[in-house]
Scaffold this active site. Structure first.
Site, mmCIF file in Angstrom:
data_model
loop_
_atom_site.group_PDB
_atom_site.id
_atom_site.type_symbol
_atom_site.label_atom_id
_atom_site.label_comp_id
_atom_site.label_asym_id
_atom_site.label_seq_id
_atom_site.Cartn_x
_atom_site.Cartn_y
_atom_site.Cartn_z
ATOM 1 N N LYS A 40 -1.323 -7.063 -9.259
ATOM 2 C CA LYS A 40 0.069 -5.914 -8.449
ATOM 3 C C LYS A 40 -0.593 -7.123 -6.819
ATOM 4 C CE LYS A 40 -0.041 -1.876 -7.193
ATOM 5 N NZ LYS A 40 -0.177 -1.697 -5.618
ATOM 6 N N ASN A 41 -1.489 -6.537 -6.565
ATOM 7 C CA ASN A 41 -1.654 -6.875 -5.125
ATOM 8 C C ASN A 41 -2.152 -7.990 -5.071
ATOM 9 O OD1 ASN A 41 -1.263 -3.978 -4.980
ATOM 10 N ND2 ASN A 41 -4.044 -3.355 -4.735
ATOM 11 N N CYS A 134 1.691 7.111 4.093
ATOM 12 C CA CYS A 134 1.718 7.330 2.177
ATOM 13 C C CYS A 134 0.619 9.052 2.153
ATOM 14 C CB CYS A 134 1.758 6.171 1.437
ATOM 15 S SG CYS A 134 0.513 5.955 1.302
ATOM 16 N N ARG A 139 -2.429 4.841 6.852
ATOM 17 C CA ARG A 139 -2.184 3.597 7.019
ATOM 18 C C ARG A 139 -1.691 2.849 8.280
ATOM 19 N NH1 ARG A 139 -1.084 2.670 0.542
ATOM 20 N NH2 ARG A 139 -2.199 0.408 0.889
ATOM 21 N N ASP A 326 -9.325 2.208 -5.326
ATOM 22 C CA ASP A 326 -7.995 2.382 -6.163
ATOM 23 C C ASP A 326 -9.024 2.793 -7.388
ATOM 24 O OD1 ASP A 326 -6.836 1.020 -4.455
ATOM 25 O OD2 ASP A 326 -6.600 -0.288 -4.620
ATOM 26 N N ARG A 418 5.382 2.163 -10.952
ATOM 27 C CA ARG A 418 4.990 0.895 -10.176
ATOM 28 C C ARG A 418 3.667 -0.580 -9.867
ATOM 29 N NH1 ARG A 418 2.894 2.959 -3.976
ATOM 30 N NH2 ARG A 418 2.826 1.379 -4.217
HETATM 31 N N1 EPU Z 1 -5.920 -0.179 8.274
HETATM 32 C C1 EPU Z 1 -6.220 0.257 9.918
HETATM 33 N N2 EPU Z 1 -5.473 -0.769 10.770
HETATM 34 C C2 EPU Z 1 -4.379 -1.753 10.271
HETATM 35 C C3 EPU Z 1 -4.765 -1.520 8.564
HETATM 36 C C4 EPU Z 1 -5.473 -0.928 7.836
HETATM 37 O O1 EPU Z 1 -6.893 1.063 10.347
HETATM 38 O O2 EPU Z 1 -4.058 -2.713 10.969
HETATM 39 C C5 EPU Z 1 -6.559 1.455 7.993
HETATM 40 C C6 EPU Z 1 -6.118 2.039 6.952
HETATM 41 O O3 EPU Z 1 -5.047 2.657 7.686
HETATM 42 C C7 EPU Z 1 -6.651 1.997 5.607
HETATM 43 C C8 EPU Z 1 -7.788 1.134 5.327
HETATM 44 O O4 EPU Z 1 -7.544 0.701 6.665
HETATM 45 O O5 EPU Z 1 -6.985 3.260 5.854
HETATM 46 C C9 EPU Z 1 -7.520 -0.028 4.640
HETATM 47 O O6 EPU Z 1 -6.217 -0.960 4.633
HETATM 48 P P1 EPU Z 1 -6.122 -2.006 4.117
HETATM 49 O O7 EPU Z 1 -5.202 -2.840 5.100
HETATM 50 O O8 EPU Z 1 -7.417 -2.362 3.540
HETATM 51 O O9 EPU Z 1 -5.140 -1.523 2.312
HETATM 52 P P2 EPU Z 1 -3.609 -2.079 2.574
HETATM 53 O O10 EPU Z 1 -3.819 -3.445 2.414
HETATM 54 O O11 EPU Z 1 -2.681 -1.347 2.841
HETATM 55 C C10 EPU Z 1 -4.358 -2.824 0.134
HETATM 56 C C11 EPU Z 1 -3.979 -2.320 -1.395
HETATM 57 C C12 EPU Z 1 -4.419 -0.855 -1.507
HETATM 58 C C13 EPU Z 1 -6.156 -1.231 -1.436
HETATM 59 C C14 EPU Z 1 -6.658 -1.147 -0.370
HETATM 60 C C15 EPU Z 1 -7.902 -1.469 -0.397
HETATM 61 C C16 EPU Z 1 -1.408 -3.399 -1.361
HETATM 62 C C17 EPU Z 1 -0.445 -3.641 -1.716
HETATM 63 N N3 EPU Z 1 -2.961 -2.342 -1.389
HETATM 64 O O12 EPU Z 1 -3.254 -1.842 0.797
HETATM 65 O O13 EPU Z 1 -4.156 -0.996 -2.947
HETATM 66 O O14 EPU Z 1 -6.188 0.691 -1.823
HETATM 67 O O15 EPU Z 1 -5.811 -2.721 -0.032
HETATM 68 O O16 EPU Z 1 -7.968 -2.443 -1.103
HETATM 69 O O17 EPU Z 1 -2.258 -4.722 -2.165
HETATM 70 C C18 EPU Z 1 -3.278 0.811 -5.136
HETATM 71 O O18 EPU Z 1 -3.441 -0.429 -5.589
HETATM 72 O O19 EPU Z 1 -3.257 2.027 -5.970
HETATM 73 C C19 EPU Z 1 -3.292 0.836 -3.313
HETATM 74 C C20 EPU Z 1 -2.941 2.199 -2.361
#
Ligand code: EPU
Length: 437
Positions: A40-41, A134, A139, A326, A418
């Site tokens: 998915k990701n 969320c 996030r 995850d 999802r």
């Molecule tokens: N963060 C910040 N500032 C930013 C961006 C992120 O502080 O500008 C923090 C976030 O608040 C969070 C942490 O960094 O606490 C990790 O965020 P990241 O950006 O790595 O995650 P994401 O891209 O929003 C993706 C996956 C998530 C997975 C995370 C970590 C997708 C669609 N989602 O989220 O997947 O948990 O990376 O590996 O790719 C899931 O599939 O259930 C899921 C939540």
């Protein structure tokens, strides 16, 4: 709630999504072979990357998930023609004429925030709704914002939208305070058609980022170093970008979910279409607890468990290649019945323990202290009515139900759908007594 002696019948009527429930009679060992779908990701981000050309990009090995359909809606809103069928998504981005992704779409799918980077790269202008928090944490998007500013974009947050525009988008060196997946993806995609070279330092190293970079390179982009902490993007003019056909990598979280289901129930399962290299941190914890996990062939993992009571262990979630957040929730049910006390430390999200309260309803002994969960192993979990608060919490409750005594009913299935494609059907094919009603 059904009594624990009532027979479970397959579904006979259609119900609105929120009324659906998964009903499990626990204690059935799992045997057989199962094939996992695409990640998915990875696929959601590659769909966004398809905006980086005027031609058609085809993604293969695409799982049938509500998130994929929702991302297709976002791209259609922007003017792309998108077809989703038979495990493929085809995106013709020639007609994209809008660079604004509205709240009513982005709020359903935070991953769609990643259209910001490619829209900015292609049009030098983009306006995307802020996804908001969320159930698992705040996030934030400060790293996305800072990275795009370093490339020369004027980024403003107004009335719930992020607006980015740039007369010139110029490659630069961007250091991320933490290896955020989303920030790495948005900055990498924005840099594809920027002028000159962008270097992202302390980038996320996840396999899904590697898949995304492969996709962009197949489309004519020039990205090296994906999968390491330093990613280099040489800017390419937009008119040199073209369509491509790209395979999606296996979903490592789905693989982990099946491995943990075997640990919770006992049995022997061969998981096809997997990649053990993406799961070392998880497999080594399973082996440490006493599960038999081996690589059968390059893309086949075998899990064998004669008992569902293991040694307690501790895990700390970390950016890849550390233990993935995850799989933190799906891992917890096997700790609930382990011999001894296990500690889970969650370092990625502020609030990813909502499943603990539901597992307590099933008899688990879990105490949350700040960002740690202290889990004292009990003899067994007991079936109960429980509700998924997010996608991976849903998987955790299903794993718990498979291993528990009696009947478990899981609601909140819109979260599960999802990210899992027919999870209950695949588990039933392995011998689980599980139905959706
Ligand atoms: N963060 C910040 N500032 C930013 C961006 C992120 O502080 O500008 C923090 C976030 O608040 C969070 C942490 O960094 O606490 C990790 O965020 P990241 O950006 O790595 O995650 P994401 O891209 O929003 C993706 C996956 C998530 C997975 C995370 C970590 C997708 C669609 N989602 O989220 O997947 O948990 O990376 O590996 O790719 C899931 O599939 O259930 C899921 C939540």
């Amino acid at each position: 709630m059904q009594s624990n002696t009532t027979r479970i019948d397959p579904p006979t009527t259609q119900k609105p999504e929120d009324e659906h429930r998964i009903i499990i009679r626990g204690g059935k060992p799992l045997y057989g072979q199962v094939k996992v779908g695409g990640a998915k990701n990875a696929v959601l981000k590659m769909m966004a990357a398809a905006l980086l050309s005027k031609e058609t990009t085809v993604l293969r090995n695409v799982p049938n998930l509500t998130d994929v359909h929702m991302m297709a809606q976002v791209l259609r809103h922007l003017g792309a023609k998108v077809e989703v069928s038979n495990g493929e998504v085809s995106i013709d981005a020639s007609g994209v004429n809008d660079w604004e992704a509205p709240y009513e779409l982005v709020s359903h799918l935070r991953a769609s925030f990643v259209v910001l980077g490619p829209l900015l790269s292609r049009f030098r202008e983009a306006k995307v709704s802020l996804p908001g928090g969320c159930a698992i944490g705040e996030r934030k998007i400060d790293l996305h914002e800072r990275g795009l500013k370093i490339l020369g974009a004027d980024v403003r947050i107004d009335h719930g939208y992020v607006s980015a525009s740039a007369k010139q988008l110029v490659g630069s060196r961007v250091y991320l305070d933490r290896p955020s997946n989303g920030a790495t993806e948005n900055i990498m995609l924005a840099a594809v058609c920027a002028e000159g070279t962008t270097i992202i330092e302390n980038a996320a190293q996840d396999p899904e980022i590697v898949n995304l970079a492969q996709c962009v390179n197949e489309m004519g982009g020039n990205i090296t170093g994906a999968g390491t902490y330093q990613i280099t993007i040489e800017g390419v003019p937009f008119d040199k970008m073209h369509g491509a056909v790209v395979d999606t990598i296996p979903d490592r979280v789905e693989v982990g979910t099946f491995m943990l289901a075997v640990m919770a129930t006992t049995g022997e399962v061969i998981i096809e279409g997997s990649n053990a290299h993406h799961l070392y941190s998880v497999i080594s914890k399973m082996q440490e607890m006493g599960a038999e996990v081996s690589m059968y062939a390059p893309d086949v993992i075998r899990v064998k468990c004669e008992s569902n009571r293991f040694k307690a262990t501790d895990i700390t979630t970390l950016p890849y290649p550390g233990f993935p957040t995850d799989l933190q929730a799906p891992f917890m049910p096997v700790m609930c019945t382990a011999e001894g006390t296990s500690i889970v430390e969650e370092t990625i999200y502020e609030n990813r323990f909502m499943h603990a309260a539901e597992l307590r309803r099933m008899g688990a002994d879990i105490v949350i202290k700040g960002n740690a969960a202290v889990i004292k192993g009990v003899d067994h979990l007991m079936g109960a009515e429980v509700k998924a608060s997010d996608l991976r919490a849903g998987a955790a409750l299903i794993i718990a139900g498979l291993g528990a005594e009696g009947v478990t009913e899981v609601t909140g299935l819109h979260h599960l759908d999802r990210g899992y494609d027919r999870l209950e059907d695949k588990l039933r094919s392995l011998g689980a007594e599980i139905y959706r009603k």
